[in-house]
Design a protein around this motif. Structure first.
Motif, mmCIF file in Angstrom:
data_model
loop_
_atom_site.group_PDB
_atom_site.id
_atom_site.type_symbol
_atom_site.label_atom_id
_atom_site.label_comp_id
_atom_site.label_asym_id
_atom_site.label_seq_id
_atom_site.Cartn_x
_atom_site.Cartn_y
_atom_site.Cartn_z
ATOM 1 N N GLU A 194 -3.731 5.356 -9.806
ATOM 2 C CA GLU A 194 -2.313 5.099 -9.520
ATOM 3 C C GLU A 194 -2.024 3.613 -9.461
ATOM 4 O OE1 GLU A 194 -0.974 9.000 -6.880
ATOM 5 O OE2 GLU A 194 -2.176 7.428 -5.936
ATOM 6 N N VAL A 195 -2.953 2.845 -8.889
ATOM 7 C CA VAL A 195 -2.787 1.386 -8.837
ATOM 8 C C VAL A 195 -2.831 0.808 -10.247
ATOM 9 C CG1 VAL A 195 -3.817 -0.767 -8.038
ATOM 10 C CG2 VAL A 195 -3.704 1.198 -6.502
ATOM 11 N N LEU A 242 0.811 -1.213 0.000
ATOM 12 C CA LEU A 242 0.000 0.000 0.000
ATOM 13 C C LEU A 242 0.848 1.268 0.000
ATOM 14 C CD1 LEU A 242 -2.704 -1.140 2.577
ATOM 15 C CD2 LEU A 242 -3.086 -0.690 0.136
ATOM 16 N N ASN A 243 2.153 1.112 -0.086
ATOM 17 C CA ASN A 243 3.064 2.247 -0.087
ATOM 18 C C ASN A 243 3.217 2.781 -1.515
ATOM 19 O OD1 ASN A 243 5.731 3.664 -0.244
ATOM 20 N ND2 ASN A 243 5.742 3.211 1.948
ATOM 21 N N LYS A 244 2.941 4.047 -1.685
ATOM 22 C CA LYS A 244 2.953 4.649 -3.022
ATOM 23 C C LYS A 244 4.305 4.468 -3.721
ATOM 24 C CE LYS A 244 0.605 8.400 -3.436
ATOM 25 N NZ LYS A 244 0.077 9.791 -3.479
ATOM 26 N N ASP A 245 5.390 4.504 -2.964
ATOM 27 C CA ASP A 245 6.720 4.356 -3.554
ATOM 28 C C ASP A 245 7.011 2.915 -3.975
ATOM 29 O OD1 ASP A 245 7.253 7.055 -3.151
ATOM 30 O OD2 ASP A 245 8.079 6.712 -1.145
ATOM 31 N N LEU A 253 4.549 0.693 -5.030
ATOM 32 C CA LEU A 253 3.576 0.219 -6.023
ATOM 33 C C LEU A 253 4.179 -0.123 -7.390
ATOM 34 C CD1 LEU A 253 0.296 2.294 -5.550
ATOM 35 C CD2 LEU A 253 0.552 -0.202 -5.460
ATOM 36 N N ILE A 278 -5.455 1.896 4.526
ATOM 37 C CA ILE A 278 -4.380 2.856 4.294
ATOM 38 C C ILE A 278 -4.342 3.892 5.416
ATOM 39 C CG2 ILE A 278 -3.549 4.672 2.746
ATOM 40 C CD1 ILE A 278 -4.683 3.087 0.426
ATOM 41 N N ASP A 298 0.236 7.488 2.969
ATOM 42 C CA ASP A 298 -0.329 8.451 2.036
ATOM 43 C C ASP A 298 -1.417 7.783 1.204
ATOM 44 O OD1 ASP A 298 1.442 10.379 2.908
ATOM 45 O OD2 ASP A 298 2.914 9.968 1.315
ATOM 46 N N ASP A 299 -2.472 8.531 0.894
ATOM 47 C CA ASP A 299 -3.558 7.991 0.078
ATOM 48 C C ASP A 299 -3.046 7.580 -1.302
ATOM 49 O OD1 ASP A 299 -5.378 8.428 2.080
ATOM 50 O OD2 ASP A 299 -6.055 10.365 1.292
ATOM 51 N N ILE A 300 -3.657 6.530 -1.842
ATOM 52 C CA ILE A 300 -3.407 6.147 -3.230
ATOM 53 C C ILE A 300 -4.751 6.105 -3.950
ATOM 54 C CG2 ILE A 300 -1.279 4.856 -2.792
ATOM 55 C CD1 ILE A 300 -2.879 2.276 -2.844
ATOM 56 N N THR A 301 -4.726 6.279 -5.250
ATOM 57 C CA THR A 301 -5.957 6.270 -6.037
ATOM 58 C C THR A 301 -6.030 5.021 -6.893
ATOM 59 O OG1 THR A 301 -4.970 7.394 -7.950
ATOM 60 C CG2 THR A 301 -5.860 8.792 -6.171
#
Length: 453
Positions: free
Chosen positions: A398-399, A359-362, A364, A386, A392-395
């Motif tokens: 982005e996924v 779930l970490n944006k970096d 993904l 999350i 941090d939120d992800i969308t």
């Protein structure tokens, strides 16, 4: 009688260790602020469930011989602070496992993936052949009541070697404690980004583990992993190096078979990843004096560990599987395995982003093309998880971009995802669930029954 007290007794590993020590004859007590099933039912069955939930520093006194601290507790836990004030010995879970087994021959299975399966395979073979052994494994294994067993008599101890931290006050990886005589490493694929924020830092933990192998010991390792090639080709002369690859096999009508010494063995497991695991388990068992014929006769009846390509339901047209896969490498390997096992069936693969790393944006982008072997790939994440992990939120967009595959559909509502799955005509199709969670509330067995009853 030695008195052992568990702080955070309700954890998956902790409650199993508590039961094992109780069964060995020790006085065991414990505390926790919340306990859920199956831990709750198991502790109650053995008379170890705390009378009330919470932390009770007044119950910590000098009559307690050992404190075992679980990861669920915090560094400022009131019971821990009282134990430290009284100078009681506080162990982490892996440290006390080593303490119990330091006089035994220790076999430790490590790696970023596959370690539960290989540990389960070895346990299955040893039990089938009537070996006396202690063990610790990270999942429920068919034929074993608990995930931990400790005894006075067993000369061998088999441990699954996890690289995560030992306890809130012991920041060493668990598998650094065990000091194996026989070790296995399956591979290195970046995980636990919250603890090891850089790739070199993560890789270093496996080098330290390899260096901890006892003199005249042996290391079984997967030969096609680039990091293991750097680590395992520089072992001391006193350590026996035993590289392995995927075991040669054939697939016919969805069944996997191996031919060893001109004899065919049908297996209940499948997939290249599992055939690698099987070959590694074979070499470990060889170090314990088990012949190849003994090994393959025993492993033929191995059905797998819970949530490791576990069959939930199947008929002539459909098979539904559940797997613990969540890291990018395991996700890709598991999806590919099911597709190759049934090349003429459509594969619908469902994956949940649930761990801190996933779930970490970096992190993904590590998932790029990991679902490409599925005909349809349903990726789910819960925004509330999350928030709970304070990330941090992800969308959804982005996924979608991170997976970089046209077959991927992203869901944040488990009800909508389940409704979509129920619309599918399951004739000549397979379904694969992959997660370390439960997609925010899916009862997998009941859902599988509903789909293909």
């Amino acid at each position: 009688m030695m008195h052992i007290h568990f702080i955070a007794i309700g954890g998956a590993a902790m409650h199993n260790l508590a039961i094992a020590l109780h069964s060995k004859g020790y006085k065991v007590t414990g505390s926790d602020d919340e306990i859920f099933d199956p831990s709750k039912s198991r502790l109650k069955k053995h008379g170890l469930l705390p009378d009330e939930y919470g932390w009770f520093p007044e119950k910590i006194n000098a009559d307690i011989d050992v404190i075992i601290l679980g990861m669920h507790a915090r560094k400022d836990n009131p019971e821990l602070l009282k134990a430290q004030e009284l100078n009681l010995k506080v162990y982490s879970y892996p440290e006390y496992l080593y303490e119990q087994c330091k006089g035994k021959k220790r076999v430790v299975i490590g790696g970023s993936h596959g370690k539960t399966t290989i540990t389960s395979m070895i346990m299955h073979v040893l039990k089938t052949l009537d070996f006396d052994f202690d063990y610790m494994v990270g999942a429920q294994v068919e034929g074993f009541e608990t995930m931990v067993k400790l005894s006075h008599s067993a000369p061998i101890a088999i441990f699954e070697g996890d690289e995560y931290l030992s306890s809130p006050i012991d920041l060493r990886p668990k598998f650094h404690w065990y000091k194996p005589h026989v070790a296995l490493l399956t591979g290195v694929a970046w995980d636990h980004i919250n603890v090891f924020p850089t790739w070199p830092m993560y890789v270093e933990q496996f080098k330290i583990f390899a260096d901890s192998i006892q003199e005249n010991g042996s290391l079984v390792w997967y030969t096609k992993d680039p990091e293991l090639n750097k680590i395992c080709t520089k072992l001391p002369e006193s350590i026996k190096s035993l590289p392995y690859d995927t075991l040669e096999h054939t697939i016919k009508d969805g069944e996997t078979q191996v031919c060893i010494n001109d004899k065919n063995y049908e297996l209940n497991i499948f997939g290249e990843h599992n055939l690698q695991n099987l070959n590694g388990a074979r070499l470990v068992c060889g170090q314990l004096g088990i012949s190849e014929d003994q090994f393959f006769n025993a492993i033929a009846s191995f059905a797998g560990a819970a949530k490791r390509l576990q069959t939930l339901k199947k008929n002539r047209e459909t098979a539904i599987y559940l797997d613990f896969a969540h890291s990018p490498s395991k996700l890709k390997a598991t999806t590919e395995a099911v597709k190759k096992q049934f090349p003429n069936r459509k594969l619908i693969a469902c994956m949940e982003l649930h761990t801190f790393s996933s779930l970490n944006k970096d992190f993904l982008p590590q998932y790029e093309n990991t679902m490409k072997f599925a005909d349809r790939a349903l990726v789910f994440f819960n925004p509330e998880v999350i928030k709970h992990k304070q990330l941090d939120d992800i969308t959804k967009e982005e996924v979608q971009k991170a997976f970089a595959s046209d077959n991927v559909e992203v869901y944040t509502d488990t009800e909508l995802m389940q409704a979509e799955i129920k619309k599918i005509d399951w004739q000549n199709k397979n379904l694969l669930f992959m997660s370390s969670g439960n997609f925010s509330g899916i009862n997998f067995n009941a859902f599988a029954e509903e789909l293909i009853d």
